[in-house]
Design an enzyme around this catalytic site. Structure first.
Site, PDB file in Angstrom:
ATOM      1  CD  GLU A  85      -7.493   6.542   4.917  1.00 19.35           C
ATOM      2  OE1 GLU A  85      -8.073   6.472   3.815  1.00 19.35           O
ATOM      3  OE2 GLU A  85      -6.368   7.068   5.059  1.00 19.35           O
TER       4      GLU A  85
ATOM      5  CG  HIS B 129      -1.157   6.259  -2.505  1.00 15.38           C
ATOM      6  ND1 HIS B 129      -2.299   6.159  -3.267  1.00 15.38           N
ATOM      7  CD2 HIS B 129      -1.481   5.750  -1.284  1.00 15.38           C
ATOM      8  CE1 HIS B 129      -3.277   5.630  -2.542  1.00 15.38           C
ATOM      9  NE2 HIS B 129      -2.804   5.367  -1.319  1.00 15.38           N
TER      10      HIS B 129
ATOM     11  N   GLY C 104      -9.207   8.274  -2.189  1.00 13.75           N
ATOM     12  CA  GLY C 104     -10.051   9.459  -2.046  1.00 13.75           C
ATOM     13  C   GLY C 104     -10.870   9.429  -0.767  1.00 13.75           C
TER      14      GLY C 104
ATOM     15  CG  HIS D 274      -7.732   3.539  -0.011  1.00 12.79           C
ATOM     16  ND1 HIS D 274      -7.235   3.195  -1.217  1.00 12.79           N
ATOM     17  CD2 HIS D 274      -6.742   4.238   0.614  1.00 12.79           C
ATOM     18  CE1 HIS D 274      -5.993   3.666  -1.345  1.00 12.79           C
ATOM     19  NE2 HIS D 274      -5.670   4.301  -0.246  1.00 12.79           N
TER      20      HIS D 274
ATOM     21  CG  ASP E 214      -1.451   5.607   2.848  1.00  6.32           C
ATOM     22  OD1 ASP E 214      -1.698   5.369   1.653  1.00  6.32           O
ATOM     23  OD2 ASP E 214      -2.274   6.140   3.617  1.00  6.32           O
TER      24      ASP E 214
ATOM     25  CG  ASP F  71      -5.904   4.520  -6.017  1.00  6.71           C
ATOM     26  OD1 ASP F  71      -6.706   3.602  -5.790  1.00  6.71           O
ATOM     27  OD2 ASP F  71      -5.574   5.366  -5.151  1.00  6.71           O
TER      28      ASP F  71
ATOM     29  CG  HIS G 153      -2.028   1.013   1.099  1.00  7.39           C
ATOM     30  ND1 HIS G 153      -3.363   0.698   1.042  1.00  7.39           N
ATOM     31  CD2 HIS G 153      -1.973   2.365   0.998  1.00  7.39           C
ATOM     32  CE1 HIS G 153      -4.080   1.801   0.928  1.00  7.39           C
ATOM     33  NE2 HIS G 153      -3.250   2.838   0.900  1.00  7.39           N
TER      34      HIS G 153
HETATM   35  N1  ADE Z   1      -4.650   8.706  -1.541  1.00  8.30           N
HETATM   36  C1  ADE Z   1      -3.401   8.678  -1.072  1.00  8.30           C
HETATM   37  N2  ADE Z   1      -3.376   8.289   0.214  1.00  8.30           N
HETATM   38  C2  ADE Z   1      -4.671   8.055   0.561  1.00  8.30           C
HETATM   39  C3  ADE Z   1      -5.306   7.633   1.743  1.00  8.30           C
HETATM   40  N3  ADE Z   1      -4.612   7.363   2.863  1.00  8.30           N
HETATM   41  N4  ADE Z   1      -6.650   7.514   1.747  1.00  8.30           N
HETATM   42  C4  ADE Z   1      -7.358   7.789   0.640  1.00  8.30           C
HETATM   43  N5  ADE Z   1      -6.800   8.197  -0.506  1.00  8.30           N
HETATM   44  C5  ADE Z   1      -5.477   8.323  -0.544  1.00  8.30           C
HETATM   45 ZN    ZN Z   2      -3.690   4.821   0.512  1.00  6.29          ZN
END
Ligand code: ADE
Ligand code: ZN
Length: 338
Positions: free
Chosen positions: A205, A19, A175, A202, A282, A141, A17
């Site tokens: 969260e 980005h 998002g 995701h 992340d 994504d 995970h």
């Molecule tokens: N894009 C990048 N990091 C993210 C996160 N933690 N939650 C949702 N979208 C994201």
């Molecule tokens: Zn993420």
């Protein structure tokens, strides 16, 4: 370097995970700005872009950084720098989210815009495999709070390009979950699955456990964050029975304010219950902790022993989308680390 830090570095690990845009350090952003802006960002101005107060502020900051990636050479630079940092941490494989949804929106949906950018990413991937011995897969994504048409554009591009590039392994949704759940994406997920793509999402969260149930219901194979599952013991049992891999990101959750502290993150609870948990960073450039850092914090904040850290590493391989033979080979290597 102390013994545990050395052990963590030597453990072959996968990061599942991550980005790409979240790995860009302020210094790299300054370099990008020097390429493109008439008045380039100073280091201090770049650093200011990474400051945020809460989850919404984080998403804005992420977008501000992402929007400074312009052409293929920028993506190649970002991906190469990312791969170098991964290799330094003993990461042998990473499955990396690319915010394709943002690319299309930012470029007025120009259908021609993405292929050259992807070629830049591939240059970096091939070089990383050759020079650093690290394998990279891409996950396209989409931004869930953009329109469904935007997500369709992203996922169908993944379907189309996957025929040529087996490095495109799956799709995901990032998002703001508070603005859009998973149900609207059911058919798009089914279409992607039928085309051979793997499904991540995701979920949970910033939202209650129902969001995780919804993500499972549309076929998501791996759940990113899954923080709120801790509130729902039936859901925890279901995640265990299904062996659903969870891509946990404790420092991210603390820094965006959705978890009070690292020590209170449900990682330990999930691990002790026997869930298939993995540790991830992340967006390390935003949150100030990389994967090695997360393993070390598991040790210092939640008392993970060497054998438990080893288990987190083997979970990361098991939960990856690597072929089974490669999984078996890395797992044996992990077992042999003393
Ligand atoms: N894009 C990048 N990091 C993210 C996160 N933690 N939650 C949702 N979208 C994201
Ligand atoms: Zn993420």
């Amino acid at each position: 370097m102390n013994d545990v830090a050395d052990f963590i570095r030597r453990l072959p690990k996968a990061e599942l995970h991550l980005h790409l845009e979240g790995t860009i350090a302020p210094a790299t952003l300054v370099e990008l700005s020097q390429r493109h802006d008439r008045e380039p960002l100073t280091q201090a101005e770049a650093e200011a872009l990474y400051r945020f107060q809460d989850f919404s502020g984080f998403l804005d900051a992420f977008k501000a950084v992402t929007n400074r990636l312009v052409g293929p050479a920028d993506y190649e630079l970002a991906a190469w720098r990312m791969a170098q940092r991964l290799a330094q941490q003993g990461i042998v494989h990473a499955e990396v989210y690319i915010s394709v949804g943002v690319i299309y929106v930012w470029r007025n949906h120009d259908p021609e815009c993405f292929e050259p950018i992807f070629a830049g990413l591939e240059q970096a991937r091939v070089r990383a495999q050759r020079e650093l011995g690290i394998s990279l897969y891409w996950i396209f994504d989409a931004v869930r709070h953009f329109t469904l048409e935007e997500a369709a554009r992203v996922f169908r591009k993944a379907i189309e390009m996957r025929c040529e590039y087996t490095s495109i392994i799956g799709i995901g949704l990032g998002g703001d979950e508070r603005r859009c759940g998973s149900e609207p994406f059911r058919e798009l997920y089914a279409e992607a699955r039928a085309a051979g793509l793997r499904l991540t999402n995701h979920a949970g969260e910033t939202t209650p456990p129902e969001a995780i149930r919804e993500a499972l219901a549309i076929g998501s194979e791996r759940i990113g964050h899954a923080l709120s599952a801790v509130q729902d013991s039936e859901l925890l049992e279901e995640l265990k029975v299904r062996s659903t891999p969870l891509e946990l990101n404790p420092t991210s959750n603390v820094r965006t304010g959705v978890c009070a502290s690292w020590a209170e993150h449900p990682l330990r609870r999930y691990f002790d219950l026997g869930l298939l948990v993995t540790l991830n960073s992340d967006d390390p450039a935003f949150f100030g902790s990389d994967l090695e850092g997360e393993y070390m914090l598991a040790h210092t904040e939640q008392g993970f022993t060497r054998d438990e850290l080893r288990r987190l590493a083997s979970n990361s391989i098991e939960a990856s989308f690597l072929p089974e033979v490669e999984k078996a080979s890395w797992t044996a290597r992990i077992e042999s680390i003393g």
